[in-house]
Design an enzyme around this catalytic site. Sequence first.
Site, short mmCIF file in Angstrom:
data_model
loop_
_atom_site.label_atom_id
_atom_site.label_comp_id
_atom_site.label_asym_id
_atom_site.label_seq_id
_atom_site.Cartn_x
_atom_site.Cartn_y
_atom_site.Cartn_z
N SER A 112 0.83 -1.21 0.00
CA SER A 112 0.00 0.00 0.00
C SER A 112 0.85 1.25 0.00
O SER A 112 1.92 1.29 0.62
CB SER A 112 -0.86 -0.01 1.26
OG SER A 112 -1.41 1.26 1.50
N GLU A 123 0.31 3.59 1.75
CA GLU A 123 0.38 4.04 3.15
C GLU A 123 1.70 3.66 3.81
O GLU A 123 2.03 4.19 4.87
CB GLU A 123 -0.79 3.46 3.95
CG GLU A 123 -2.15 3.97 3.51
CD GLU A 123 -2.43 5.42 3.91
OE1 GLU A 123 -1.90 5.87 4.93
OE2 GLU A 123 -3.18 6.08 3.18
N TYR A 128 -2.19 1.11 10.16
CA TYR A 128 -2.35 0.36 8.91
C TYR A 128 -1.06 0.39 8.10
O TYR A 128 -0.57 -0.65 7.63
CB TYR A 128 -3.50 0.99 8.09
CG TYR A 128 -3.69 0.36 6.73
CD1 TYR A 128 -4.36 -0.84 6.59
CD2 TYR A 128 -3.19 0.99 5.58
CE1 TYR A 128 -4.54 -1.41 5.34
CE2 TYR A 128 -3.37 0.42 4.33
CZ TYR A 128 -4.04 -0.78 4.22
OH TYR A 128 -4.21 -1.35 2.99
N LYS A 144 1.39 -2.78 7.09
CA LYS A 144 1.68 -3.04 5.68
C LYS A 144 3.18 -2.93 5.41
O LYS A 144 3.73 -3.65 4.55
CB LYS A 144 0.91 -2.06 4.79
CG LYS A 144 -0.56 -2.40 4.65
CD LYS A 144 -0.73 -3.69 3.86
CE LYS A 144 -2.06 -3.85 3.23
NZ LYS A 144 -2.20 -5.13 2.50
N ARG A 177 -16.65 -0.33 -3.99
CA ARG A 177 -16.07 0.23 -2.78
C ARG A 177 -17.16 0.38 -1.73
O ARG A 177 -18.25 0.85 -2.05
CB ARG A 177 -15.55 1.64 -3.05
CG ARG A 177 -14.08 1.86 -3.20
CD ARG A 177 -13.22 1.29 -2.18
NE ARG A 177 -11.89 1.92 -2.19
CZ ARG A 177 -10.83 1.35 -1.66
NH1 ARG A 177 -10.92 0.15 -1.12
NH2 ARG A 177 -9.68 1.96 -1.67
N VAL A 204 -13.97 7.44 1.13
CA VAL A 204 -14.54 8.75 0.83
C VAL A 204 -15.15 8.80 -0.56
O VAL A 204 -16.16 9.46 -0.79
CB VAL A 204 -13.49 9.86 1.07
CG1 VAL A 204 -12.47 9.95 -0.06
CG2 VAL A 204 -14.18 11.20 1.28
N ARG A 256 -5.28 12.51 -3.06
CA ARG A 256 -4.98 11.11 -3.31
C ARG A 256 -4.83 10.88 -4.80
O ARG A 256 -5.40 11.60 -5.61
CB ARG A 256 -6.12 10.21 -2.81
CG ARG A 256 -6.25 10.10 -1.30
CD ARG A 256 -5.13 9.29 -0.69
NE ARG A 256 -5.30 9.11 0.74
CZ ARG A 256 -4.95 10.00 1.66
NH1 ARG A 256 -4.41 11.16 1.31
NH2 ARG A 256 -5.12 9.73 2.95
N ARG A 295 -8.69 12.81 10.51
CA ARG A 295 -7.90 11.70 11.07
C ARG A 295 -6.83 12.22 12.02
O ARG A 295 -6.32 13.32 11.82
CB ARG A 295 -7.18 10.97 9.93
CG ARG A 295 -8.12 10.53 8.82
CD ARG A 295 -8.20 9.03 8.74
NE ARG A 295 -9.24 8.63 7.80
CZ ARG A 295 -8.99 8.14 6.59
NH1 ARG A 295 -7.74 8.00 6.18
NH2 ARG A 295 -9.97 7.78 5.82
N PRO A 296 -6.40 11.37 12.98
CA PRO A 296 -5.30 11.77 13.88
C PRO A 296 -4.03 12.11 13.09
O PRO A 296 -3.27 12.99 13.46
CB PRO A 296 -5.07 10.54 14.75
CG PRO A 296 -6.32 9.73 14.64
CD PRO A 296 -6.93 10.04 13.32
#
Length: 322
Positions: free
Chosen positions: A125, A127, A149, A153, A183, A188, A216, A278-279
Amino acid sequence: MTAPRALVTGAAGQDGSYLTERLLAEGYAVHAIVRATDRGAMRETGQMSIHDVDLTDHARVRDVVLDVAPHEVYNLGGISSVAQSWSDPVGTAEVSGVAVVSLLQACLDLQNREGRPVRLLQASSAEIFGEPTDEPQTEATPVRPVSPYGAAKAFAHHAVHVFRGHGLEASTAILYNHESPRRPTTFVTRKITSTVASIAATGTGELRLGNLDARRDWGWAPDYVDAMVLAARHGRPDDYVIATGQAHSVRDFVATAFAHVGIDDWQEHVVVDPELFRPADPTVLVGDPSHARSTLGWAPTHDFGSLVRAMVDHDLALLGAS
Ligand code: GDP
């Protein structure tokens, strides 16, 4: 001649559904590892052997690998949402990190037992890059995750390299966000397209979102499944960034989706809710797919606009409004 065998984890998810459909169409004997609780979410895709096994049940996963003796293994299973990983960091590490090591070990043992390659594709990913300083990111970008996450990964990504070093034909596809009408609305994109379709159909409703400035690199999921298959079968294991190379903001996505249904004053329908921030959130992720393009001959078929429109059209059709 017996059909080649493929083992797919996460077969109930978006990518798993496209992948298993494709493998069945190619004449593969497809074995899916699916959590019992996800079985109801599986699409009807014809003949497929389903193994109700939790990925964290290492002994059972290993038994499935050694019994099925697959030629190709696609590891798509795990927690698929960054947001979800914040509410269960330990579970995320177990299913998206540690479980991968167990799968790799079983595949290496199978490869050694059979004396033929076991081609494994790990769905890695974007991420894993966290908040990268270089843009676009490539296979050489430092792995520096910022979410549970991403950390899980990243561990799996490194583990693939370790087992590759021991002779396993294991590749990674470093997947950027990839979307489709399949999805769930926890992401989102689908949240936007399903809500925009509903507002267009009913004339009322609001779209509550978090960070509109997040950017993104959004691609079309079936294209990413094609890339995973090409990578798995390439014959020389490697890592591939799978992305479009173009980043867009959540705001762009919202504006494009509303424009498609003829609504220009989209701000009237959108509420920014601080609770949905998000944090930690990588603000820009954009990948350079040059390596996949030159080595695998892979290229995306959908650009941003056609992706948004296809998803909105699907959601309008679901409402009977197209
Ligand atoms: P992710 O990139 O895998 O986390 O995919 P998501 O679709 O869940 O989120 C993409 C981006 O959209 C992230 O930067 C989120 O912070 C941002 N975002 C803004 N509003 C929302 C929202 O209401 N839901 C979700 N899921 N993401 C949102």
